[in-house]
Design a protein around this motif. Structure first.
Motif, PDB file in Angstrom:
ATOM      1  N   LEU A 247       0.835  -1.201   0.000  1.00 47.18           N
ATOM      2  CA  LEU A 247       0.000   0.000   0.000  1.00 47.18           C
ATOM      3  C   LEU A 247       0.874   1.257   0.000  1.00 47.18           C
ATOM      4  CD1 LEU A 247      -2.692  -1.056   2.632  1.00 47.18           C
ATOM      5  CD2 LEU A 247      -2.816  -1.260   0.135  1.00 47.18           C
ATOM      6  N   ASP A 248       0.319   2.313  -0.540  1.00 46.29           N
ATOM      7  CA  ASP A 248       1.026   3.593  -0.590  1.00 46.29           C
ATOM      8  C   ASP A 248       0.768   4.348   0.717  1.00 46.29           C
ATOM      9  OD1 ASP A 248       2.253   5.957  -1.164  1.00 46.29           O
ATOM     10  OD2 ASP A 248       0.933   6.510  -2.836  1.00 46.29           O
ATOM     11  N   PRO A 249       1.797   4.577   1.531  1.00 47.61           N
ATOM     12  CA  PRO A 249       1.567   5.258   2.812  1.00 47.61           C
ATOM     13  C   PRO A 249       1.171   6.719   2.670  1.00 47.61           C
ATOM     14  CG  PRO A 249       3.913   4.960   2.448  1.00 47.61           C
ATOM     15  CD  PRO A 249       3.215   4.211   1.347  1.00 47.61           C
ATOM     16  N   ASN A 250       1.365   7.296   1.508  1.00 53.95           N
ATOM     17  CA  ASN A 250       0.996   8.702   1.319  1.00 53.95           C
ATOM     18  C   ASN A 250      -0.488   8.878   1.019  1.00 53.95           C
ATOM     19  OD1 ASN A 250       3.668   9.799   1.642  1.00 53.95           O
ATOM     20  ND2 ASN A 250       4.165   8.964  -0.376  1.00 53.95           N
ATOM     21  N   GLN A 251      -1.181   7.791   0.719  1.00 56.64           N
ATOM     22  CA  GLN A 251      -2.615   7.861   0.496  1.00 56.64           C
ATOM     23  C   GLN A 251      -3.331   7.848   1.852  1.00 56.64           C
ATOM     24  OE1 GLN A 251      -4.151   8.304  -2.468  1.00 56.64           O
ATOM     25  NE2 GLN A 251      -2.075   8.481  -3.334  1.00 56.64           N
ATOM     26  N   PRO A 252      -4.415   8.624   2.002  1.00 59.75           N
ATOM     27  CA  PRO A 252      -5.138   8.643   3.289  1.00 59.75           C
ATOM     28  C   PRO A 252      -5.944   7.361   3.497  1.00 59.75           C
ATOM     29  CG  PRO A 252      -6.223  10.067   1.691  1.00 59.75           C
ATOM     30  CD  PRO A 252      -4.978   9.583   1.027  1.00 59.75           C
ATOM     31  N   GLN A 253      -5.383   6.439   4.261  1.00 63.81           N
ATOM     32  CA  GLN A 253      -5.998   5.132   4.485  1.00 63.81           C
ATOM     33  C   GLN A 253      -5.886   4.777   5.967  1.00 63.81           C
ATOM     34  OE1 GLN A 253      -4.779   2.366   0.933  1.00 63.81           O
ATOM     35  NE2 GLN A 253      -3.069   3.751   1.327  1.00 63.81           N
ATOM     36  N   GLY A 274      -6.689  -1.986  18.346  1.00 64.46           N
ATOM     37  CA  GLY A 274      -5.716  -1.168  17.640  1.00 64.46           C
ATOM     38  C   GLY A 274      -6.178  -0.821  16.239  1.00 64.46           C
ATOM     39  N   TYR A 275      -5.837   0.369  15.798  1.00 58.85           N
ATOM     40  CA  TYR A 275      -6.117   0.761  14.415  1.00 58.85           C
ATOM     41  C   TYR A 275      -4.896   1.449  13.840  1.00 58.85           C
ATOM     42  CZ  TYR A 275      -7.482   5.070  16.918  1.00 58.85           C
ATOM     43  OH  TYR A 275      -7.524   6.157  17.744  1.00 58.85           O
ATOM     44  N   VAL A 276      -4.805   1.425  12.502  1.00 61.10           N
ATOM     45  CA  VAL A 276      -3.607   1.850  11.789  1.00 61.10           C
ATOM     46  C   VAL A 276      -3.968   2.976  10.847  1.00 61.10           C
ATOM     47  CG1 VAL A 276      -1.659   1.098  10.376  1.00 61.10           C
ATOM     48  CG2 VAL A 276      -2.797  -0.525  11.905  1.00 61.10           C
ATOM     49  N   LEU A 277      -3.153   4.016  10.827  1.00 56.44           N
ATOM     50  CA  LEU A 277      -3.310   5.139   9.918  1.00 56.44           C
ATOM     51  C   LEU A 277      -2.041   5.290   9.087  1.00 56.44           C
ATOM     52  CD1 LEU A 277      -5.542   5.835  12.080  1.00 56.44           C
ATOM     53  CD2 LEU A 277      -5.080   8.243  11.567  1.00 56.44           C
ATOM     54  N   SER A 278      -2.228   5.552   7.795  1.00 55.51           N
ATOM     55  CA  SER A 278      -1.082   5.829   6.942  1.00 55.51           C
ATOM     56  C   SER A 278      -0.564   7.243   7.214  1.00 55.51           C
ATOM     57  CB  SER A 278      -1.484   5.691   5.470  1.00 55.51           C
ATOM     58  OG  SER A 278      -2.453   6.685   5.129  1.00 55.51           O
ATOM     59  N   ARG A 279       0.612   7.517   6.661  1.00 56.75           N
ATOM     60  CA  ARG A 279       1.172   8.856   6.817  1.00 56.75           C
ATOM     61  C   ARG A 279       0.266   9.896   6.191  1.00 56.75           C
ATOM     62  NH1 ARG A 279       6.267   8.010   5.185  1.00 56.75           N
ATOM     63  NH2 ARG A 279       5.678   8.236   2.991  1.00 56.75           N
ATOM     64  N   GLY A 280      -0.367   9.556   5.071  1.00 57.74           N
ATOM     65  CA  GLY A 280      -1.299  10.473   4.444  1.00 57.74           C
ATOM     66  C   GLY A 280      -2.526  10.725   5.295  1.00 57.74           C
ATOM     67  N   ALA A 281      -3.024   9.689   5.984  1.00 60.76           N
ATOM     68  CA  ALA A 281      -4.179   9.865   6.863  1.00 60.76           C
ATOM     69  C   ALA A 281      -3.824  10.732   8.064  1.00 60.76           C
ATOM     70  CB  ALA A 281      -4.694   8.502   7.319  1.00 60.76           C
ATOM     71  N   VAL A 282      -2.624  10.561   8.621  1.00 63.33           N
ATOM     72  CA  VAL A 282      -2.196  11.385   9.759  1.00 63.33           C
ATOM     73  C   VAL A 282      -2.097  12.842   9.335  1.00 63.33           C
ATOM     74  CG1 VAL A 282      -0.315  11.815  11.376  1.00 63.33           C
ATOM     75  CG2 VAL A 282      -0.996   9.470  10.869  1.00 63.33           C
TER      76      VAL A 282
END
Length: 440
Positions: A247-253, A274-282
């Motif tokens: 997955l692309d971490p820059n996409q908001p996911q 627990g939940y996970v956010l990509s760098r784009g989502a943060v």
């Protein structure tokens, strides 16, 4: 630490037992005092010439010139003696009872001294579980350019530093690229702490989590994905890295276990699992949701941080990914594996809420557990060490390069069997047998 814990309790209890052992001695001294009082009563109202005692001894005993308090005490003792004289049978039974009680008390004290370790094991509370490390512990973390960088935000509080957080710090948290503990008090046992002032109670958990993601936003160049977990969550970081690798971490996911809220039916990601956010989502969360005040300005946020997070992410257009594996099995779990592995738990009323609000079918049983599991919730310290041992030390898939020793080869047979030339050893009985019984 726990040796000192037991020593403190042992010292106090031992002193208590030693104090109780003086009871028989005090009882005997009491009889001597009674004899002295009887002699004192005899001479109280008599002239010293008739008592047979000299002036010096009367003065020493406190008779001559005694105060009113002394005379009142002596008078009360005289009255008590007269009453006892009227009931000689009662006096005898009382003395016998006192002697029996004293004897039993003394025996109990002796037994307590002998078995004080067992008594203290029952009475003294169990000490807290110490931090455990293996003598030959090595770094089991897999650092590679092919593995995404994971920042772990671990929510805790000072009252759980001892029983939870310090064990997380030495187990699965070491596999994160960086692990940050969100708490309100510094602790040397936690390697990296982010103090969250103003977020002390559970109702302020949303504020604590927001401060953690704001810190992650300021350091976004150091990670690809951010996972929020509790101090009673067990996370298999390698499985998480494998799940987001393509997955692309820059996409908001974002992803986690999908549940429905009771009130509105909106989807949220359970915070305990627990939940996970990509760098784009943060980035979208902090810039648009928090700094631009879009979440607080347009949404009715409550005290549940996982529901607030899902509402805010959905409003900002962040995609909530399905976290199940290719067979439709959950990878984020809200319960420990001991409960999930039992298929009978599916009909347990305690788990009815989960089956009703789960977006995807939540199944129990051995065959329903994913091989790619990422997290478990409600994990105590003992279970955390057990899972860590089985996953990272026993599991050969995670340590392919480690050499595994075989059983030692058996020694040659001549080293096991006695030599034919060896002098036979004379048999001796295992215990003392009368000589007459050994003679033919």
């Amino acid at each position: 630490m726990y040796q000192r814990y037991y020593a403190e309790h042992l010292t106090g209890a031992t002193c208590g037992v030693q104090i109780l052992s003086f009871v028989p001695l005090v009882f005997c001294q009491t009889f001597q005092q009674i004899h002295w009082i009887r002699e004192l009563l005899r001479v109280r109202d008599q002239p010293w010439q008739e008592t047979g005692l000299g002036k010096d001894r009367q003065t020493k005993m406190g008779v001559r010139g005694g105060g009113k308090a002394m005379r009142w005490c002596c008078g009360m003792i005289v009255k008590l003696g007269r009453e006892l004289k009227r009931r000689p049978r009662f006096v005898q039974l009382l003395l016998v009872a006192v002697l029996i009680v004293t004897f039993l008390l003394h025996q109990f004290i002796l037994l307590a001294q002998v078995y004080r370790q067992y008594i203290l094991a029952v009475l003294v509370p169990e000490p807290p579980l110490p931090v455990q490390r293996r003598p030959t512990e090595t770094d089991l973390r897999v650092d590679s350019q092919d593995h995404p960088r994971v920042l772990c935000l671990i929510v805790t509080s000072p009252k759980y530093h001892e029983g939870r957080a310090k064990h997380v710090a030495v187990t699965w948290a070491t596999h994160c690229t960086q692990a940050i503990f969100l708490t309100t008090s510094p602790d040397h046992r936690l390697p990296h702490v982010l103090l969250t002032p103003g977020a002390v109670t559970y109702d302020q958990l949303w504020s604590k989590v927001v401060q953690g993601f704001e810190w992650a936003y300021e350091h976004q160049s150091e990670f690809d994905w951010v996972v929020k977990a509790d101090d009673d969550t067990f996370l298999v970081v390698e499985n998480l890295q494998a799940a987001v690798r393509t997955l692309d971490p820059n996409q908001p996911q974002a992803t986690g276990v999908h549940l429905h809220t009771w009130e509105t039916g909106s989807t949220y990601l359970n915070g305990g699992a627990g939940y996970v956010l990509s760098r784009g989502a943060v980035t979208k969360l902090v810039e648009d949701g928090l700094k631009a005040n879009q979440c607080h300005g347009h949404l009715q946020l409550g005290t549940k941080e996982d529901v607030n997070m899902a509402l805010c992410l959905s409003y900002l257009g962040v995609v909530l990914l399905d976290s199940r594996d290719s067979l439709g099995r959950q990878r984020f779990h809200v319960y420990p594996p001991m409960e999930l592995i039992d298929p009978r738990q599916a009909d347990n009323l305690r788990h009815l809420w989960l089956k009703q609000i789960s977006v995807f079918p939540y199944k129990f049983g051995y065959s329903e557990l994913s091989d790619e599991v990422i997290s478990f919730h409600y994990i105590d310290a003992h279970t955390m060490y057990c899972l860590y041992y089985l996953i990272y030390y026993v599991n050969p898939a995670l340590t392919p390069g480690r050499s595994r020793n075989t059983f030692p080869s058996p020694p040659p047979i001549h080293d096991v069997l006695p030599s034919q030339s060896a002098t036979p050893r004379q048999w001796s009985p295992p215990f003392s047998i009368p000589r007459l019984l050994l003679q033919p």
